[in-house]
Design a protein around this motif. Structure first.
Motif, mmCIF file in Angstrom:
data_model
loop_
_atom_site.group_PDB
_atom_site.id
_atom_site.type_symbol
_atom_site.label_atom_id
_atom_site.label_comp_id
_atom_site.label_asym_id
_atom_site.label_seq_id
_atom_site.Cartn_x
_atom_site.Cartn_y
_atom_site.Cartn_z
ATOM 1 N N LYS A 88 0.919 -1.459 0.000
ATOM 2 C CA LYS A 88 -0.011 -0.005 0.167
ATOM 3 C C LYS A 88 0.816 1.446 0.092
ATOM 4 O O LYS A 88 0.224 2.252 -0.047
ATOM 5 C CB LYS A 88 -0.831 0.135 1.044
ATOM 6 N N ARG B 80 2.353 -6.688 7.478
ATOM 7 C CA ARG B 80 1.353 -7.281 6.507
ATOM 8 C C ARG B 80 0.948 -6.065 5.522
ATOM 9 O O ARG B 80 0.738 -5.040 5.994
ATOM 10 C CB ARG B 80 0.043 -7.779 7.391
ATOM 11 N N ARG B 81 0.820 -6.632 4.229
ATOM 12 C CA ARG B 81 0.422 -5.467 3.313
ATOM 13 C C ARG B 81 -0.720 -5.021 3.478
ATOM 14 O O ARG B 81 -1.161 -3.729 3.073
ATOM 15 C CB ARG B 81 0.580 -6.185 1.858
ATOM 16 N N ASP B 82 -1.967 -5.835 4.175
ATOM 17 C CA ASP B 82 -3.200 -5.421 4.505
ATOM 18 C C ASP B 82 -3.525 -5.265 5.665
ATOM 19 O O ASP B 82 -4.630 -5.312 6.419
ATOM 20 C CB ASP B 82 -4.191 -6.585 3.807
ATOM 21 N N VAL C 156 1.686 -2.051 7.734
ATOM 22 C CA VAL C 156 2.201 -1.709 6.266
ATOM 23 C C VAL C 156 3.475 -1.284 6.139
ATOM 24 O O VAL C 156 4.112 -1.568 5.216
ATOM 25 C CB VAL C 156 0.967 -0.725 5.855
#
Ligand code: CA
Length: 346
Positions: free
Chosen positions: A15, A126-128, A134
């Motif tokens: 993100k 975690r990307r989400d 993030v």
């Protein structure tokens, strides 16, 4: 909203967006942008400053500070390094993130006020995930991945004070341990602390070491403010690291480092009482086993005798609780011992 292209996006989407090109030569200063929609800014973002200085072939060194927002020496040293470093003086690449947990830095706090997370417990991120996760995910997948060595500059923060130290971990891989120890000694802090973390999961350190890369951390004072002495140690340390890895031609400015470790749980003095802390020794003192090191006074019961805390080993007072009030369960002091590496072969 259009996003700027992310070069590594095809590998593992993030993100985080940035105009910084990690492969470009020269000096770039910009931001890692993380969307942060909130009540006072519907399309808002957190913009984390990043500096990249690259020139030709050579190792990549990643410097981070502000992992905990209330630790200042490293943040100050890295802002200065980011301004001063010129591509012509570099062989290789230097990536500088002075404020890894920027929301925590803004708030003067250890943890992010946005998601309450501890940056040094969320790696590999975690990307989400939440905003702290993030950031960690981007640092892990984009920056640690390209680094040969990582220096993460910590201090004790508002609640701890620690004798200025470079920190390395005991590692199972002897070759990596040797390279890490060499880099830690090159940093040139008054103390070199060798630690075996009780709970290493989620630490930036572990993320780096598990990729077989050198990680040097520090504990450069604390108590919620910087001192001239400790910032000078950080300034010298980051320049020494660059010289040590051959990224700059500067000479390493050597400084004697005393190697310490915490051999077992007896090094850690944990408060069993809540009250007002009276230290009986200060940081850097040498104490004998059984020596009284602090009292905790019961300020609501002036007639009651204070609790007396004693050293459970002989050694060096390396860390202390830095607030006047202490609570049951707080780490009151750490008594470290000299570390003398055992030669396993002649
Ligand atoms: Ca810290």
């Amino acid at each position: 909203m259009a996003r700027k292209p992310n070069r590594a996006g095809a590998l593992d989407p993030s993100k985080v967006t940035t105009a910084i090109d990690l492969d470009r030569q020269g000096k770039q200063q910009g931001y890692l942008t993380i969307p942060h929609s909130r009540d006072d800014s519907a399309w808002g973002a957190v913009e984390l400053p990043i500096t990249v200085v690259a020139n030709g072939r050579g190792p990549t060194i990643l410097f981070t500070a502000g992992n905990h927002g209330d630790e200042y020496e490293g943040q100050i040293a890295l802002m200065k390094l980011a301004r001063a470093l010129k591509p012509a003086r570099v062989r290789g690449r230097v990536v500088i993130l002075p404020h890894l947990n920027l929301p925590a830095v803004r708030a003067g706090r250890r943890l992010s006020p946005i998601d309450g997370r501890n940056m040094n417990r969320v790696f590999p991120g975690r990307r989400d995930g939440s905003i702290t996760e993030v950031i960690a995910h981007y640092v892990h997948t984009r920056l640690i991945r390209i680094a040969d060595a990582v220096v993460d500059i910590h201090s004790g923060g508002r609640t701890l004070d620690i004798v200025p130290s470079a920190v390395a971990h005991f590692l199972d891989d002897p070759a990596l341990m040797r390279r890490t120890l060499d880099a830690m000694l090159a940093f040139g802090a008054p103390v070199g602390m060798l630690l075996r973390e009780l709970d290493a999961e989620g630490m930036l350190d572990t993320a780096v070491e598990s990729l077989g890369k050198v990680l040097v951390s520090t504990e450069l004072g604390g108590a919620g403010f910087a001192t001239a002495r400790n910032v000078a140690i950080a300034d010298r340390g980051v320049r020494n690291i660059l010289a040590h890895f051959g990224v700059t031609r500067d000479r390493v400015a050597p400084a004697p480092t005393r190697l310490l470790h915490t051999p077992d749980a007896r090094s850690f003095i944990i408060a069993d009482d809540s009250g007002m802390m009276e230290p009986l020794v200060d940081l850097g003192a040498e104490v004998k086993e059984g020596a009284a090191i602090a009292r905790v006074h019961h300020f609501d019961h002036v007639g009651r005798a204070p609790a007396v805390y004693r050293a459970r080993r002989a050694g060096f007072v390396w860390q202390r609780h830095a607030l006047g009030l202490i609570q049951k369960g707080d780490c009151l002091m750490v008594i470290a011992a000299d570390y003398r590496p055992v030669k396993v072969s002649e």
